[in-house]
Structure formats: C-alpha cells, structure tokens
Design an enzyme around this catalytic site. Structure first.
Site, short mmCIF file in Angstrom:
data_model
loop_
_atom_site.label_atom_id
_atom_site.label_comp_id
_atom_site.label_asym_id
_atom_site.label_seq_id
_atom_site.Cartn_x
_atom_site.Cartn_y
_atom_site.Cartn_z
N ASN A 138 1.62 -16.72 -4.34
CA ASN A 138 1.70 -17.55 -3.13
C ASN A 138 0.57 -17.16 -2.18
O ASN A 138 0.34 -15.97 -1.95
CB ASN A 138 3.05 -17.32 -2.45
CG ASN A 138 4.23 -17.68 -3.36
OD1 ASN A 138 4.16 -18.66 -4.10
ND2 ASN A 138 5.30 -16.90 -3.30
N HIS B 20 -0.62 -8.62 1.03
CA HIS B 20 -1.39 -7.80 0.07
C HIS B 20 -1.18 -8.56 -1.23
O HIS B 20 -0.03 -8.70 -1.67
CB HIS B 20 -0.81 -6.38 0.02
CG HIS B 20 -1.46 -5.45 -0.96
ND1 HIS B 20 -1.72 -4.12 -0.67
CD2 HIS B 20 -1.88 -5.64 -2.24
CE1 HIS B 20 -2.28 -3.53 -1.71
NE2 HIS B 20 -2.38 -4.44 -2.69
N CYS C 255 0.85 -1.20 0.00
CA CYS C 255 0.00 0.00 0.00
C CYS C 255 0.89 1.25 0.00
O CYS C 255 0.57 2.24 -0.67
CB CYS C 255 -0.94 0.01 1.20
SG CYS C 255 -2.38 -1.08 0.99
N GLY D 112 4.78 -19.68 0.85
CA GLY D 112 5.81 -18.69 0.56
C GLY D 112 5.34 -17.25 0.59
O GLY D 112 6.11 -16.34 0.26
N HIS E 49 -6.29 -3.08 -1.39
CA HIS E 49 -5.65 -3.99 -0.42
C HIS E 49 -6.54 -5.20 -0.19
O HIS E 49 -7.64 -5.10 0.34
CB HIS E 49 -5.39 -3.28 0.92
CG HIS E 49 -4.73 -4.19 1.92
ND1 HIS E 49 -3.36 -4.26 2.07
CD2 HIS E 49 -5.26 -5.11 2.77
CE1 HIS E 49 -3.08 -5.17 2.98
NE2 HIS E 49 -4.21 -5.70 3.42
N HIS F 79 -0.38 -10.35 -4.62
CA HIS F 79 0.54 -9.96 -5.69
C HIS F 79 0.88 -11.18 -6.49
O HIS F 79 0.86 -12.31 -5.98
CB HIS F 79 1.81 -9.34 -5.11
CG HIS F 79 2.45 -10.16 -4.04
ND1 HIS F 79 1.98 -10.18 -2.75
CD2 HIS F 79 3.49 -11.04 -4.10
CE1 HIS F 79 2.71 -11.02 -2.04
NE2 HIS F 79 3.64 -11.55 -2.83
N ASP G 108 10.75 -6.47 -8.26
CA ASP G 108 10.93 -7.06 -6.93
C ASP G 108 12.30 -6.64 -6.36
O ASP G 108 13.30 -6.57 -7.08
CB ASP G 108 10.85 -8.59 -7.02
CG ASP G 108 10.65 -9.24 -5.67
OD1 ASP G 108 9.56 -9.81 -5.45
OD2 ASP G 108 11.58 -9.17 -4.82
P1 5GP Z 1 5.81 -13.28 -1.37
O1 5GP Z 1 6.93 -13.89 -0.57
O2 5GP Z 1 4.76 -12.66 -0.44
O3 5GP Z 1 5.20 -14.17 -2.40
O4 5GP Z 1 6.46 -12.10 -2.19
C1 5GP Z 1 6.77 -10.86 -1.63
C2 5GP Z 1 7.81 -10.25 -2.51
O5 5GP Z 1 7.89 -8.86 -2.19
C3 5GP Z 1 9.22 -10.83 -2.30
O6 5GP Z 1 9.69 -11.39 -3.51
C4 5GP Z 1 10.04 -9.62 -1.83
O7 5GP Z 1 11.33 -9.63 -2.37
C5 5GP Z 1 9.21 -8.44 -2.31
N1 5GP Z 1 9.32 -7.25 -1.49
C6 5GP Z 1 9.20 -7.16 -0.14
N2 5GP Z 1 9.34 -5.88 0.26
C7 5GP Z 1 9.55 -5.14 -0.88
C8 5GP Z 1 9.76 -3.75 -1.09
O8 5GP Z 1 9.79 -2.93 -0.19
N3 5GP Z 1 9.95 -3.35 -2.39
C9 5GP Z 1 9.93 -4.24 -3.44
N4 5GP Z 1 10.11 -3.74 -4.67
N5 5GP Z 1 9.71 -5.56 -3.25
C10 5GP Z 1 9.53 -6.01 -1.99
ZN ZN Z 2 -1.81 -3.27 1.20
#
Ligand code: 5GP
Ligand code: ZN
Length: 111
Positions: free
Chosen positions: A84, A95, A6, A90, A45, A97, A29
C-alpha cells in the site's frame, strides 16, 4: 527516528521473524488478514514506494526473492503480495513493506 518497523529490525520491539537476509526482514503481522500474513520489510528505512530511488533497485528485487523463499519455506503456490502506498491506499506504517498473504482465497479486484 520513531518508526515501529525500524525498531523491529534493530530488535527494540519483539516480533516473530520468519525470514531474514542482508537486505530484508520478514515477520508475522500483528493483525493478520489471512491464515498466513507476513510483512516483508527492507532493513533500509524508506517511507513509501514514492521514495524509492534507482539505487534501491537491489533492495526491491530482494523483497520479491524473499517472497519466493517464504512461499517455498511454507509450501505455498498461491499467495498475494501487496504494497500500500499512501493513506488512501491503506498505508499506516511509513516504512515500506509488502504484505505476503496466503492460506485462503482472495477476491479480485480488491476492495
Ligand atoms: P499498512 O497498513 O501500512 O499497509 O500495513 C501495516 C501493517 O503493520 C498492518 O497490517 C499492521 O497490522 C502491522 N503492524 C503495525 N504495527 C505492528 C507491530 O508492532 N508488529 C507487527 N508484527 N505488525 C505491526
Ligand atoms: Zn523505519
């Protein structure tokens, strides 16, 4: 609400935005798992896929269309789109994605 995505969406936290429309934002990422690793995130969100309602169907459709537009923009015909749901799958940011991964071969089945 203390949600990093957010904050990226409202500009409080900087990110490298590669695509945006009325429904979604997509940005690189922070910790890439492939040469191209883009996160496609709805502006609304929603914590997890289990929290999606029927009224959100448009948003979810727009995420797939965003993936297509990103593939076209960066000229990828092969890519992986991953979401995920839950810690054991994972998910670390609550939020929703979709990871757009491209630029290398991917194993199937996933680990
Ligand atoms: P998840 O593990 O929830 O499937 O993916 C979350 C993703 O968000 C991870 O690949 C992580 O590297 C990325 N991520 C977490 N915090 C940030 C951030 O502040 N900026 C960016 N660009 N990516 C983020
Ligand atoms: Zn959010």
């Amino acid at each position: 609400m203390d949600c990093i995505f957010c904050k990226i969406i409202n500009g409080e936290v900087r990110s490298n935005i590669v695509y945006e429309d009325d429904y979604v934002v997509a940005f690189n990422d922070l910790n890439p798992m492939a040469p191209t690793h883009i996160l496609i995130v709805p502006k609304k969100h929603i914590a997890t896929i289990l929290d999606i309602s029927d009224a959100d169907a448009d948003i979810i459709g727009k995420i797939n269309l965003a993936a297509k537009k990103i593939a076209e923009k960066f000229k990828f015909e092969d890519f992986r789109l991953v979401a995920n749901c839950g810690k054991d799958a994972g998910q670390s940011v609550f939020h929703i994605h979709y990871h757009f991964l491209a630029g290398r071969r991917f194993a199937w089945p996933p680990g």
